[in-house]
Design a protein around this motif. Structure first.
Motif, mmCIF file in Angstrom:
data_model
loop_
_atom_site.group_PDB
_atom_site.id
_atom_site.type_symbol
_atom_site.label_atom_id
_atom_site.label_comp_id
_atom_site.label_asym_id
_atom_site.label_seq_id
_atom_site.Cartn_x
_atom_site.Cartn_y
_atom_site.Cartn_z
ATOM 1 N N LEU A 127 0.833 -1.201 0.000
ATOM 2 C CA LEU A 127 0.000 0.000 0.000
ATOM 3 C C LEU A 127 0.869 1.253 0.000
ATOM 4 O O LEU A 127 0.573 2.239 -0.690
ATOM 5 C CB LEU A 127 -0.926 0.001 1.216
ATOM 6 C CG LEU A 127 -2.036 -1.054 1.236
ATOM 7 C CD1 LEU A 127 -2.776 -1.017 2.574
ATOM 8 C CD2 LEU A 127 -3.007 -0.817 0.088
ATOM 9 N N LEU A 128 1.946 1.189 0.771
ATOM 10 C CA LEU A 128 2.852 2.338 0.856
ATOM 11 C C LEU A 128 3.492 2.618 -0.502
ATOM 12 O O LEU A 128 3.519 3.768 -0.971
ATOM 13 C CB LEU A 128 3.923 2.057 1.910
ATOM 14 C CG LEU A 128 4.815 3.227 2.312
ATOM 15 C CD1 LEU A 128 4.008 4.290 3.039
ATOM 16 C CD2 LEU A 128 5.960 2.732 3.183
ATOM 17 N N MET A 129 3.987 1.571 -1.159
ATOM 18 C CA MET A 129 4.633 1.751 -2.462
ATOM 19 C C MET A 129 3.628 2.223 -3.510
ATOM 20 O O MET A 129 3.932 3.091 -4.333
ATOM 21 C CB MET A 129 5.296 0.439 -2.899
ATOM 22 C CG MET A 129 6.557 0.101 -2.128
ATOM 23 S SD MET A 129 7.459 -1.312 -2.822
ATOM 24 C CE MET A 129 6.341 -2.663 -2.404
ATOM 25 N N ALA A 130 2.423 1.630 -3.464
ATOM 26 C CA ALA A 130 1.394 2.041 -4.427
ATOM 27 C C ALA A 130 1.031 3.503 -4.225
ATOM 28 O O ALA A 130 0.855 4.251 -5.196
ATOM 29 C CB ALA A 130 0.149 1.160 -4.271
ATOM 30 N N GLY A 131 0.933 3.923 -2.975
ATOM 31 C CA GLY A 131 0.607 5.316 -2.691
ATOM 32 C C GLY A 131 1.664 6.270 -3.202
ATOM 33 O O GLY A 131 1.349 7.353 -3.728
ATOM 34 N N TRP A 152 -1.172 6.939 3.947
ATOM 35 C CA TRP A 152 -1.610 7.044 5.332
ATOM 36 C C TRP A 152 -2.214 5.734 5.848
ATOM 37 O O TRP A 152 -2.100 5.417 7.031
ATOM 38 C CB TRP A 152 -2.605 8.198 5.498
ATOM 39 C CG TRP A 152 -1.908 9.515 5.603
ATOM 40 C CD1 TRP A 152 -1.816 10.479 4.646
ATOM 41 C CD2 TRP A 152 -1.156 9.990 6.734
ATOM 42 N NE1 TRP A 152 -1.065 11.544 5.090
ATOM 43 C CE2 TRP A 152 -0.642 11.278 6.371
ATOM 44 C CE3 TRP A 152 -0.866 9.480 7.981
ATOM 45 C CZ2 TRP A 152 0.134 12.034 7.228
ATOM 46 C CZ3 TRP A 152 -0.078 10.237 8.845
ATOM 47 C CH2 TRP A 152 0.401 11.492 8.476
ATOM 48 N N VAL A 153 -2.833 4.957 4.948
ATOM 49 C CA VAL A 153 -3.313 3.632 5.357
ATOM 50 C C VAL A 153 -2.116 2.760 5.749
ATOM 51 O O VAL A 153 -2.150 2.029 6.749
ATOM 52 C CB VAL A 153 -4.111 2.955 4.223
ATOM 53 C CG1 VAL A 153 -4.415 1.488 4.581
ATOM 54 C CG2 VAL A 153 -5.422 3.698 3.983
ATOM 55 N N GLY A 154 -1.041 2.848 4.969
ATOM 56 C CA GLY A 154 0.180 2.116 5.307
ATOM 57 C C GLY A 154 0.742 2.549 6.646
ATOM 58 O O GLY A 154 1.194 1.726 7.450
ATOM 59 N N VAL A 155 0.713 3.859 6.905
ATOM 60 C CA VAL A 155 1.194 4.381 8.190
ATOM 61 C C VAL A 155 0.380 3.795 9.340
ATOM 62 O O VAL A 155 0.939 3.389 10.374
ATOM 63 C CB VAL A 155 1.095 5.925 8.220
ATOM 64 C CG1 VAL A 155 1.392 6.452 9.615
ATOM 65 C CG2 VAL A 155 2.067 6.534 7.213
ATOM 66 N N ILE A 156 -0.927 3.739 9.172
ATOM 67 C CA ILE A 156 -1.801 3.190 10.223
ATOM 68 C C ILE A 156 -1.472 1.728 10.497
ATOM 69 O O ILE A 156 -1.406 1.286 11.651
ATOM 70 C CB ILE A 156 -3.280 3.349 9.824
ATOM 71 C CG1 ILE A 156 -3.669 4.834 9.832
ATOM 72 C CG2 ILE A 156 -4.187 2.563 10.768
ATOM 73 C CD1 ILE A 156 -5.028 5.117 9.249
ATOM 74 N N ALA A 179 4.954 10.074 4.877
ATOM 75 C CA ALA A 179 3.595 10.546 4.668
ATOM 76 C C ALA A 179 3.505 12.060 4.882
ATOM 77 O O ALA A 179 2.840 12.775 4.111
ATOM 78 C CB ALA A 179 2.627 9.829 5.609
ATOM 79 N N ARG A 180 4.156 12.547 5.898
ATOM 80 C CA ARG A 180 4.122 13.987 6.172
ATOM 81 C C ARG A 180 4.795 14.789 5.065
ATOM 82 O O ARG A 180 4.346 15.887 4.712
ATOM 83 C CB ARG A 180 4.806 14.270 7.516
ATOM 84 C CG ARG A 180 3.966 13.880 8.723
ATOM 85 C CD ARG A 180 4.717 14.156 10.004
ATOM 86 N NE ARG A 180 3.849 14.001 11.176
ATOM 87 C CZ ARG A 180 4.266 14.074 12.428
ATOM 88 N NH1 ARG A 180 5.562 14.300 12.692
ATOM 89 N NH2 ARG A 180 3.424 13.944 13.447
ATOM 90 N N ASN A 181 5.883 14.255 4.510
ATOM 91 C CA ASN A 181 6.579 14.960 3.450
ATOM 92 C C ASN A 181 5.756 15.063 2.170
ATOM 93 O O ASN A 181 5.982 15.950 1.355
ATOM 94 C CB ASN A 181 7.899 14.246 3.130
ATOM 95 C CG ASN A 181 8.924 14.417 4.235
ATOM 96 O OD1 ASN A 181 8.827 15.325 5.055
ATOM 97 N ND2 ASN A 181 9.902 13.517 4.280
ATOM 98 N N ARG A 182 4.812 14.142 2.028
ATOM 99 C CA ARG A 182 3.999 14.126 0.807
ATOM 100 C C ARG A 182 2.608 14.735 1.011
ATOM 101 O O ARG A 182 1.802 14.773 0.096
ATOM 102 C CB ARG A 182 3.874 12.695 0.289
ATOM 103 C CG ARG A 182 5.174 12.196 -0.336
ATOM 104 C CD ARG A 182 5.190 10.695 -0.513
ATOM 105 N NE ARG A 182 6.383 10.280 -1.238
ATOM 106 C CZ ARG A 182 7.597 10.208 -0.704
ATOM 107 N NH1 ARG A 182 7.785 10.523 0.579
ATOM 108 N NH2 ARG A 182 8.626 9.833 -1.431
ATOM 109 N N SER A 183 2.332 15.159 2.230
ATOM 110 C CA SER A 183 1.013 15.751 2.515
ATOM 111 C C SER A 183 1.010 17.255 2.198
ATOM 112 O O SER A 183 2.012 17.922 2.344
ATOM 113 C CB SER A 183 0.660 15.535 3.984
ATOM 114 O OG SER A 183 0.505 14.169 4.247
ATOM 115 N N ASN A 200 9.615 6.154 10.193
ATOM 116 C CA ASN A 200 10.054 6.353 8.820
ATOM 117 C C ASN A 200 8.869 6.594 7.873
ATOM 118 O O ASN A 200 8.861 7.553 7.099
ATOM 119 C CB ASN A 200 10.860 5.148 8.361
ATOM 120 C CG ASN A 200 11.691 5.444 7.131
ATOM 121 O OD1 ASN A 200 12.410 6.441 7.085
ATOM 122 N ND2 ASN A 200 11.605 4.599 6.124
ATOM 123 N N VAL A 201 7.859 5.712 7.944
ATOM 124 C CA VAL A 201 6.710 5.864 7.040
ATOM 125 C C VAL A 201 5.882 7.088 7.427
ATOM 126 O O VAL A 201 5.272 7.734 6.563
ATOM 127 C CB VAL A 201 5.833 4.591 7.010
ATOM 128 C CG1 VAL A 201 6.623 3.412 6.462
ATOM 129 C CG2 VAL A 201 5.276 4.261 8.383
#
Length: 227
Positions: free
Chosen positions: A134-138, A148-152, A223-227, A218-219
């Motif tokens: 999910l993280l890579m796909a995002g 963010w789903v990956g982060v959760i 996520a924050r860097n891409r928000s 890390n994740v």
């Protein structure tokens, strides 16, 4: 560099530390596996005595293949000991067997942390298999929601490792208390050996938590860097 977060160096550092800890566990376990315990009790003998002493005479002790594959099965209510523990009268075997019975006692008294870990295990196992994808796909598709789903999911894994720590520490505490109270270690050397084996095993769980924490940070940073 798209898939490298701000805490990637920390992950690498924790990975190296984890490998060192695993090596320490292997050496410690191997060392005390060569030392016969003073009571000449196999791991199966110790497990049976400790189970019976705690009103768990109905819980069977089984031999399972593998090395350090020892575990308590809360579903089948069985203590499962590896080949190097089940029929071996060593200090390591004594300590490991007592630790697994510690989990059986936790199950009997309905330890909240053990019950929570049991409920989290299956869904989190499935979630963690999906999280990296999910993280890579995002990242590839520029879908912040997927990231963010990956982060959760990574956060949920961190919770699992956090809950695991008191469960494992408590099982070792119960094991050492039983061995000492019933004088099964037989000598200061035997006591030292049992303590060393269980401490080394505990460090692997600390390392697991540290890795889960580093991955989550890390994740989260990604996520924050891409928000």
């Amino acid at each position: 560099m798209e898939f490298l977060g701000p805490y990637t160096p920390l992950i690498l550092l924790v990975f190296v530390a984890s490998m060192l800890i695993q090596g320490y566990l292997t050496r410690t376990y191997s060392r005390w596996s060569q030392v016969r315990n003073p009571r000449n009790l196999t791991g199966a003998d110790v497990a049976r005595l400790m189970l019976d002493a705690n009103g768990l005479g109905h819980v069977p002790v089984n031999a399972v293949p593998g090395n350090l594959s020892d575990h308590y099965d809360p579903i089948r209510k069985t203590v499962n000991l590896s080949q190097g523990v089940y029929g071996v009268p060593s200090v390591s075997a004594m300590a490991v067997a007592a630790h697994e019975v510690g989990h059986a006692i936790q199950d009997k008294v309905r330890m909240p942390a053990l019950l929570l870990r049991g409920r989290l295990a299956v869904p989190l196992s499935l979630g963690m298999n999906l999280a990296p994808w999910l993280l890579m796909a995002g990242i590839v598709l520029q879908l912040t929601g997927l990231i963010w789903v990956g982060v959760i999911l990574f956060g949920a894994a961190l919770l699992f490792h956090l809950v695991t720590l008191p469960v494992e520490f408590d099982a070792s505490r119960r094991a050492l208390a039983y061995l000492d109270t019933h004088n099964l270690t037989g000598s200061p050397e035997g006591q030292k050996g049992a303590q060393a084996v269980l401490t080394a095993a505990a460090l692997t769980y600390v390392a697991g938590f540290a890795m889960a924490l580093a991955q989550f940070l890390n994740v989260l940073g990604m996520a924050r860097n891409r928000s």
